[in-house]
Motif scaffolding. Structure first.
Motif, PDB file in Angstrom:
ATOM      1  N   VAL A  68       0.860  -1.184   0.000  1.00  0.00           N
ATOM      2  CA  VAL A  68       0.000   0.000   0.000  1.00  0.00           C
ATOM      3  C   VAL A  68       0.892   1.228   0.000  1.00  0.00           C
ATOM      4  N   SER A  69       0.602   2.197  -0.860  1.00  0.00           N
ATOM      5  CA  SER A  69       1.427   3.390  -0.957  1.00  0.00           C
ATOM      6  C   SER A  69       1.318   4.220   0.314  1.00  0.00           C
ATOM      7  N   ILE A  70       2.383   4.948   0.619  1.00  0.00           N
ATOM      8  CA  ILE A  70       2.413   5.791   1.810  1.00  0.00           C
ATOM      9  C   ILE A  70       1.312   6.845   1.748  1.00  0.00           C
ATOM     10  N   ALA A  71       1.045   7.355   0.554  1.00  0.00           N
ATOM     11  CA  ALA A  71       0.020   8.394   0.398  1.00  0.00           C
ATOM     12  C   ALA A  71      -1.365   7.914   0.818  1.00  0.00           C
ATOM     13  N   ALA A  72      -1.569   6.592   0.818  1.00  0.00           N
ATOM     14  CA  ALA A  72      -2.884   6.049   1.166  1.00  0.00           C
ATOM     15  C   ALA A  72      -3.164   6.115   2.659  1.00  0.00           C
ATOM     16  N   TRP A  73      -2.104   6.269   3.483  1.00  0.00           N
ATOM     17  CA  TRP A  73      -2.349   6.263   4.926  1.00  0.00           C
ATOM     18  C   TRP A  73      -1.627   7.359   5.710  1.00  0.00           C
ATOM     19  N   ALA A  74      -0.684   8.036   5.115  1.00  0.00           N
ATOM     20  CA  ALA A  74       0.105   9.020   5.867  1.00  0.00           C
ATOM     21  C   ALA A  74      -0.539  10.403   5.926  1.00  0.00           C
ATOM     22  N   ALA A  75      -1.724  10.553   5.340  1.00  0.00           N
ATOM     23  CA  ALA A  75      -2.467  11.817   5.385  1.00  0.00           C
ATOM     24  C   ALA A  75      -1.582  12.979   4.914  1.00  0.00           C
ATOM     25  N   ILE A 124      -5.923   8.899  11.864  1.00  0.00           N
ATOM     26  CA  ILE A 124      -6.982   9.206  10.904  1.00  0.00           C
ATOM     27  C   ILE A 124      -8.353   8.857  11.474  1.00  0.00           C
ATOM     28  N   SER A 125      -8.410   7.710  12.208  1.00  0.00           N
ATOM     29  CA  SER A 125      -9.691   7.302  12.802  1.00  0.00           C
ATOM     30  C   SER A 125     -10.146   8.280  13.881  1.00  0.00           C
ATOM     31  N   HIS A 126      -9.200   9.122  14.368  1.00  0.00           N
ATOM     32  CA  HIS A 126      -9.544  10.143  15.366  1.00  0.00           C
ATOM     33  C   HIS A 126      -9.490  11.545  14.759  1.00  0.00           C
ATOM     34  N   ASP A 127      -9.621  11.593  13.412  1.00  0.00           N
ATOM     35  CA  ASP A 127      -9.695  12.865  12.671  1.00  0.00           C
ATOM     36  C   ASP A 127      -8.460  13.746  12.883  1.00  0.00           C
ATOM     37  N   VAL A 128      -7.303  13.108  13.025  1.00  0.00           N
ATOM     38  CA  VAL A 128      -6.040  13.841  13.125  1.00  0.00           C
ATOM     39  C   VAL A 128      -5.238  13.527  11.867  1.00  0.00           C
ATOM     40  N   GLU A 129      -4.971  14.544  11.047  1.00  0.00           N
ATOM     41  CA  GLU A 129      -4.353  14.305   9.746  1.00  0.00           C
ATOM     42  C   GLU A 129      -2.860  14.600   9.703  1.00  0.00           C
TER      43      GLU A 129
END
Length: 411
Positions: free
Chosen positions: A106-113, A151-156
Motif C-alpha cells: 500500500v502506498s504511503i500516500a494512502a495512509w500518511a495523510a 486518521i480514525s480520530h480525525d487527526v491528519e
C-alpha cells in the motif's frame, strides 16, 4: 469514519477485508466460527452484541484465562481466540485488519495523510542507516498503524497530535503480545525523535512513549534426537520426485542450517558443482555466504534435479511444485514440508515446543556445540552477523548447561 458498534458489523467488515486480501476460504470460515462463538457469549453476558473492550477481555479471561501468569508460547487454540478478538477490535478501530499478507504494498500516500513527506524522509533515513529490508518493512508497518489510528480520530498530521492521542493509541495495544507492543512503541519513539531532530515537530513526544520489557527467546525448539532424525529421513519415499525434493530440502536445513526463505529462493546458479559449494546472498542479512556442498546433500539435490529433467521442468529455482505449471516453492510451502513429513513418520509434537523447519537449525547448532565447537564458529556457520544472535542456541546445549550449573554447596 463510521463507528462500528456491534460484533456482527465488525465480523462482516473483517471478512470483507480478508476476502479482499485473498485469504483462503478455510481461514475465513474458521474465523467466522470463532466470531460466532464470541457473539453467542456476548449475547448471554450483556444481552446485546455490543463490541467493547470489557466484553472482549472478559471472554478471553473465561475462555483461555488470558492474560497468562507465566510467559510462554501460545497454543494453537489460544492463538485462535486472541486472533479473533484482535481482528474484530482492529476493524472497529481502523476499519481494516493489520498483519495480513497483502499481494501489493500500500502506498504511503494512502495512509500518511498530510505527513507523506515526513514518512518518506524517515524511510530514507532508515535506508542510509543501513537497516535490513525486513527492518524497514516492519517499522513502516508500525508507523502505518499509528497513522491509521490518527486518521480514525480525525487527526491528519503529527503536528496536531496531543498527549492524549498517544496515550489512547497505547491503550489500543493491550490486546497484542508484549513483544509486539515493545517493538511498535520502540518504532514510535524513534519516529518522534526523528521528527523533532529534523525540525518537523516543535515538541519531542518520544518521552511520552513508555518502554516495555518483554522476555525474549521464550520458545523452546524441538530437541531432535538422532533416532528421530533417522526415522524422519528414512520415512521419505525417494522413489518419486516429491520425495526426492522433500529429502533434499530437509537435508539443507539439517546439515547446512539454511533458513526457509533461503531454501525457497535457492537457484540453480547458486550450486557451484565444480567447487562443491553453494553460494547465496542470505535473505535475512544480505550477507554473501559460501556453504560446502556436503556429499549427502549434493547427491540428494542431484537426484532430485535428474527427476526434474525427466519431466522437463524449466525453472531457474531449484525447488518447485511437482504439478504444472511447476512454479517455485513459496516460503510457507517449504515450511510445510517438515510438518507433512513429520506426520507421515509418526513423530508427535511435544507440548510447549516449536518444531518447524527452524528447529532443524537448532538441531545443527546443538550437534556443533555438543562437539565442542565454539560459539563464534557456530555463528559463522549459521550465517549470523553478530555472535549475540547465536546465543539462543545455547539453550539447546543441555549437557553444556549441566556442566555450568552450580551445586547446592557452591551456592
Amino acid at each position: 469514519m463510521k463507528e462500528i458498534l456491534t460484533i456482527k458489523e465488525a465480523l462482516e467488515g473483517t471478512i470483507a477485508v480478508l476476502e479482499n486480501y485473498r485469504y483462503s476460504k478455510t481461514t475465513i470460515q474458521n474465523f467466522k466460527w470463532d466470531c460466532l462463538k464470541f457473539h453467542k457469549y456476548a449475547l448471554q453476558k450483556q444481552g446485546t452484541d455490543s463490541l467493547n473492550n470489557e466484553i472482549c477481555f472478559m471472554y478471553l479471561k473465561e475462555s483461555i484465562d488470558y492474560p497468562f501468569d507465566e510467559k510462554r508460547p501460545l497454543t494453537s487454540k489460544e492463538g485462535r481466540y486472541i486472533r479473533c478478538i484482535r481482528r474484530l477490535l482492529e476493524y472497529q478501530q481502523y476499519q481494516t485488519v493489520f498483519n495480513v499478507k497483502k499481494k501489493e504494498p500500500v502506498s504511503i500516500a494512502a495512509w500518511a495523510a498530510n505527513d507523506v513527506h515526513y514518512v518518506e524522509k524517515y524511510i530514507e533515513a532508515m535506508q542510509t542507516a543501513d537497516n535490513s529490508e525486513n527492518t524497514k518493512i516492519i517499522r513502516t508497518s508500525h508507523i502505518c498503524k499509528f497513522y491509521m489510528f490518527l486518521i480514525s480520530h480525525d487527526v491528519e498530521s503529527t503536528k496536531n497530535i496531543l498527549p492524549e492521542h498517544i496515550s489512547t493509541f497505547i491503550k489500543t495495544l493491550e490486546i497484542y503480545s508484549l513483544t509486539f507492543t515493545k517493538h511498535i512503541l520502540a518504532t514510535l519513539r524513534n519516529y518522534f525523535r526523528f521528527l523533532y531532530k529534523s525540525g518537523f515537530l516543535s515538541n519531542d513526544w518520544s518521552y511520552l512513549v513508555p518502554r516495555v520489557k518483554a522476555c525474549t527467546n521464550l520458545n523452546v525448539p524441538e530437541l531432535w534426537e538422532k533416532e528421530d532424525i533417522e526415522k524422519l529421513l528414512n520415512s521419505i519415499d525417494r522413489g518419486n520426485i516429491a520425495g526426492k525434493r522433500d529429502y533434499a530440502v530437509i537435508l539443507l536445513a539439517l546439515q547446512l542450517g539454511l533458513r526457509v526463505t533461503d531454501i525457497a529462493e535457492l537457484k540453480l546458479n547458486n550450486l557451484k558443482w565444480e567447487h562443491n559449494e553453494i553460494v547465496i546472498i542470505q535473505h535475512k542479512n544480505r550477507k554473501r555466504t559460501v556453504y560446502p556442498l556436503l556429499k549427502e546433500v549434493g547427491w540428494a539435490i542431484a537426484d532430485y534435479l535428474r527427476a526434474r529433467e525427466d519431466i522437463k521442468i524449466d525453472n531457474p529455482y531449484v525447488f518447485v511444485k511437482i504439478n504444472a505449471p511447476y512454479d517455485k516453492l513459496q516460503r510457507a510451502s517449504v515450511g510445510y514440508i517438515l510438518y507433512r513429513r513429520r506426520l507421515y513418520a509418526g513423530l508427535k509434537k511435544k507440548s510447549g515446543v516449536t518444531c518447524g523447519m527452524h528447529s532443524l537449525r537448532h538441531a545443527l547448532a546443538r550437534r556443533l556445540l555438543a562437539n565442542n565447537t565454539s560459539l563464534y564458529t557456530v555463528a559463522d556457520i549459521m550465517g549470523h552477523t553478530s555472535y549475540a544472535s547465536s546465543s539462543p542456541y545455547l539453550k539447546t546445549d543441555i549437557e553444556g548447561m549441566r556442566v555450568c550449573a552450580l551445586s547446592i554447596e557452591e551456592v
